[in-house]
Scaffold this active site. Structure first.
Site, short mmCIF file in Angstrom:
data_model
loop_
_atom_site.label_atom_id
_atom_site.label_comp_id
_atom_site.label_asym_id
_atom_site.label_seq_id
_atom_site.Cartn_x
_atom_site.Cartn_y
_atom_site.Cartn_z
N HIS A 150 13.34 -31.74 11.65
CA HIS A 150 12.33 -31.31 12.63
C HIS A 150 11.89 -32.40 13.60
O HIS A 150 11.38 -32.09 14.66
CB HIS A 150 11.13 -30.74 11.86
N ASN B 32 12.87 -23.94 13.02
CA ASN B 32 11.98 -23.26 13.98
C ASN B 32 12.72 -22.79 15.22
O ASN B 32 12.23 -21.92 15.95
CB ASN B 32 10.81 -24.18 14.38
N HIS B 33 13.92 -23.33 15.49
CA HIS B 33 14.69 -22.87 16.65
C HIS B 33 15.59 -21.68 16.32
O HIS B 33 16.24 -21.14 17.22
CB HIS B 33 15.53 -24.02 17.23
N ASP C 4 20.15 -24.50 20.43
CA ASP C 4 19.29 -24.92 21.55
C ASP C 4 19.54 -26.37 21.95
O ASP C 4 19.94 -27.20 21.13
CB ASP C 4 17.81 -24.72 21.24
N ARG C 5 19.27 -26.64 23.21
CA ARG C 5 19.36 -27.97 23.83
C ARG C 5 20.80 -28.42 24.06
O ARG C 5 21.16 -28.77 25.17
CB ARG C 5 18.58 -29.01 23.04
N ASN D 11 17.57 -11.52 51.21
CA ASN D 11 18.89 -11.20 51.79
C ASN D 11 19.09 -9.69 51.96
O ASN D 11 20.19 -9.25 52.31
CB ASN D 11 20.02 -11.79 50.95
N ASP E 148 16.25 -9.30 33.10
CA ASP E 148 17.64 -9.02 33.43
C ASP E 148 18.37 -8.53 32.17
O ASP E 148 19.19 -9.21 31.58
CB ASP E 148 18.29 -10.30 33.97
N ARG F 95 2.33 -30.04 18.50
CA ARG F 95 3.40 -29.05 18.67
C ARG F 95 2.84 -27.68 19.04
O ARG F 95 3.54 -26.88 19.67
CB ARG F 95 4.21 -28.92 17.39
N SER G 46 23.25 -9.23 34.47
CA SER G 46 24.00 -9.16 35.72
C SER G 46 23.64 -10.28 36.69
O SER G 46 24.33 -10.51 37.67
CB SER G 46 23.73 -7.81 36.41
N HIS H 17 12.84 -27.28 6.48
CA HIS H 17 13.04 -27.78 7.85
C HIS H 17 11.85 -28.59 8.37
O HIS H 17 12.01 -29.72 8.83
CB HIS H 17 13.31 -26.63 8.82
N ASP I 27 17.71 -25.69 12.69
CA ASP I 27 17.82 -26.12 14.09
C ASP I 27 19.26 -26.43 14.45
O ASP I 27 19.61 -27.52 14.90
CB ASP I 27 16.91 -27.32 14.37
N HIS J 167 21.22 -29.14 16.81
CA HIS J 167 20.86 -28.73 18.17
C HIS J 167 22.04 -28.60 19.12
O HIS J 167 22.06 -29.16 20.21
CB HIS J 167 19.82 -29.71 18.74
N ASP K 152 18.80 -31.62 11.82
CA ASP K 152 18.98 -30.91 13.09
C ASP K 152 20.31 -31.29 13.76
O ASP K 152 20.68 -32.46 13.82
CB ASP K 152 17.87 -31.28 14.07
#
Length: 623
Positions: free
Chosen positions: A381, A225-226, A196-197, A592, A550, A354, A554, A277, A193, A166, A164
């Site tokens: 992992h 898995n990510h 992420d993070r 607002n 979103d 998990r 924006s 993984h 992986d 990450h 990983d």
């Protein structure tokens, strides 16, 4: 002569005294080292337990987030053919301004361009035109690769395997510095992986994809898995891409979603070493995995979301869909490869920690290796303090390459080299100078402080549940409970499997006759912040939902989109929320009065959501 005897006796007395002092110092040091080791271990357990608990929440949300994605993504795009997608991802209409000082890529890529990309990413960003072009070329290549990469060390080659990363670009750069960049003479396997993070996930992907294009027979990428766009919504990668590529971020993410679904699942070296993984289960079948249409099975549209939810939850029934039971079995095979962890005792059980995959034991490893004529499983992992760890009689190796994963100094990263003898050679590192001047006790103290801070936050956000648990024990309403009851109640509420009795000196400032004043404890625990408990607990979930709604990135959503979100939420939870309540909530949320809802207003709308009211099907509370 008498004088000599006196001197000898005096020497012996001093020697004995010095020896006793040395023994006492040695005993004290051993006790001190043992205490430091206990602190190091429980700090590690806190970090890991918190990570797994968060993953459990994400798995439970997976189905609903997919449900939202279906409703906020045009369905007609899902049936596009590859040629139509290629037109959608076209970069030809994107111009690169003259003032752009980053790398200018020409295809096909060569080694010099890939190396230049590595150097440039230390302080520059690749233009979105080249990002799309590089990703499109990668997608085309991945579509012709098999599910199982087959690699050979030949007679002299060493193969380097990384775990990983990450989003931690510093680690990848340090690996290349220590080991050299990928080349014909320096093949690499990267075990998933990548994202992420960390803050540099997109740069890591672009570097790895560039080397894959230059050396397709010497760079191998497994899926983790990510590598999943729903997981990315919560753990930072989606936000990173949209922040770095505001104009074309949506197209980049859609193309990455397709790339992730085409990443190979497994790599086998010399027919003897399996690299995957997560791991295996008692039903893992390499022959079946080799035949799986990984893109079709991995496609996370509405129907496969329901298959995923069914596969991860033993008490839920799959909804009817165009996928057959065979498709469900194939997806379960992939889940086990991406999400599973080894355990010390025999058997194979669902991975409830998990929330996905399984725990498999030494007997499952032995049977799997014998069936497939293999000798070693290398998986990733799981973060390990030394960067790697053997288990199952040294037949399973966990490899983790993201150093300082939980906190600076929390762990080392590692990579492994395999030569023709297939004997692992490990290289460990920490990709920061901040830890080099710290002693072992200072490192432990630093990481312990961060771990306890995170743990106190979790205790704070579960205050209501904990208070109910304490009051259930305190039948006479004295406001006091014993430490054993305090520890057992916290574990029942948080399910973190932590040694609460060992931790209590760090979390409880005082007791009276062995009893804890839990109201005073909550006051001591209080964390200064503007958000209330419920919002703090669900902040990451609400941010994820906001990013899905979103759709144009924006930072604002329309009243109608907010209404639609509330209706979908009520339908999904099978609860009644009247149109009148929804309209009132929408209007009051726009504090607002600008005719739209930003992230802060969206958070405020859910600030006082009460879980018990939702479960009873009552309306949302709001301020």
């Amino acid at each position: 002569m008498g004088c000599g005897v006196t001197k000898t006796s005096e020497f012996n007395r001093k020697f004995d005294k010095a020896m006793k002092a040395a023994v006492l110092i040695q005993r004290w040091y051993r006790q001190y080292a043992a205490r430091m080791e206990v602190r190091r271990r429980y700090t590690w357990n806190i970090f890991q337990s918190m990570e797994y608990a968060d993953l459990q929440d994400q798995i439970k949300l997976y189905n609903f987030l997919g449900y939202l994605m279906d409703n906020f993504t045009p369905s007609k795009n899902e049936v596009c053919r590859d040629a139509e997608w290629e037109r959608y991802f076209s970069y030809n209409n994107i111009t690169v301004p003259d003032i752009y000082s980053g790398p200018r890529l020409t295809f096909p890529l060569d080694m010099d361009q890939a190396a230049h990309l590595v150097e440039a990413f230390k302080n520059k960003q690749l233009h979105s035109r080249y990002v799309l072009q590089l990703l499109l070329e990668t997608w085309k290549l991945l579509r012709v690769l098999p599910n199982i990469n087959r690699v050979s060390t030949c007679h002299s080659k060493e193969i380097t395997i990384c775990g990983d990363l990450h989003g931690q670009l510093e680690d990848l750069l340090l690996i290349f510095y220590k080991n050299g960049m990928p080349s014909l003479e320096k093949p690499y396997v990267f075990n998933g992986d990548y994202v992420d993070r960390g803050k540099d996930s997109i740069e890591i992907l672009l570097i790895l994809f560039a080397f894959l294009l230059v050396f397709p027979g010497d760079v191998y990428l497994n899926r983790g898995n990510h590598e999943d766009h729903i997981i990315n919504l919560r753990y930072g990668f989606t936000k990173e891409v949209l922040n770095k590529y505001k104009l074309h971020g949506k197209r980049i993410l859609k193309l990455l979603q397709k790339i992730f679904s085409w990443l190979p699942l497994v790599t086998v070296i010399d027919q003897r070493v399996l690299i995957v993984h997560g791991g295996i289960s008692d039903t893992t079948d390499l022959a079946l995995i080799a035949r799986v249409d990984r893109h079709r099975v991995s496609r996370t549209n509405g129907k496969s979301h329901r298959i995923l939810s069914s596969a991860l939850s033993s008490d839920s029934e799959p909804e009817s869909s165009e996928f057959t039971d065979t498709g469900n079995d194939e997806w379960k095979q992939i889940l086990d490869l991406l999400w599973s962890d080894p355990m010390s005792h025999d058997g194979c059980i669902p991975n409830e920690v998990r929330g996905g995959g399984c725990y498999w034991g030494p007997d499952v490893t032995e049977g799997f290796l014998n069936r497939h004529n293999l000798q070693l499983i290398i998986r990733s992992h799981e973060c390990k303090q030394d960067g790697y760890e053997f288990c199952h009689n040294r037949k399973v190796l966990t490899l983790f390459s993201a150093s300082n994963y939980y906190e600076v100094g929390s762990n080392r990263g590692a990579f492994v080299r395999l030569g023709p003898d297939l004997v692992p050679y490990f290289v460990q590192y920490q990709a920061t100078s901040m830890t080099r001047g710290l002693s072992f006790p200072q490192n432990v103290k630093r990481t312990e402080h961060t771990a306890l801070k995170v743990l106190r936050e979790q205790l704070f956000v579960h205050k209501s549940d904990l208070l109910s648990a304490f009051q259930e024990i305190d039948k006479e309403n004295t406001g006091l409970i014993c430490l054993n009851d305090w520890a057992s109640a916290i574990e029942r509420v948080l399910h973190l499997d932590l040694p609460w009795r060992v931790l209590h000196p760090q979390l409880v400032s005082s007791t009276t006759d062995g009893k804890l004043d839990y109201h005073g404890w909550f006051r001591d625990l209080h964390i200064e912040q503007t958000m209330l408990e419920t919002l703090y607990r669900h902040r990451s979930t609400l941010e994820t939902i906001f990013r899905i709604v979103d759709t144009d990135n924006s930072g604002l959503i329309t009243f109608e989109d907010f209404r639609q979100t509330l209706k979908l939420l009520s339908a999904y939870l099978k609860m009644e929320i009247s149109d009148e309540v929804i309209n009132e909530l929408v209007i009051s949320t726009d504090t607002n009065n600008d005719g739209s809802i930003d992230i802060d207003e969206f958070m405020e709308a859910f600030r006082l959501v009460d879980k018990s009211r939702l479960e009873r099907g009552k309306s949302l509370e709001y301020t």
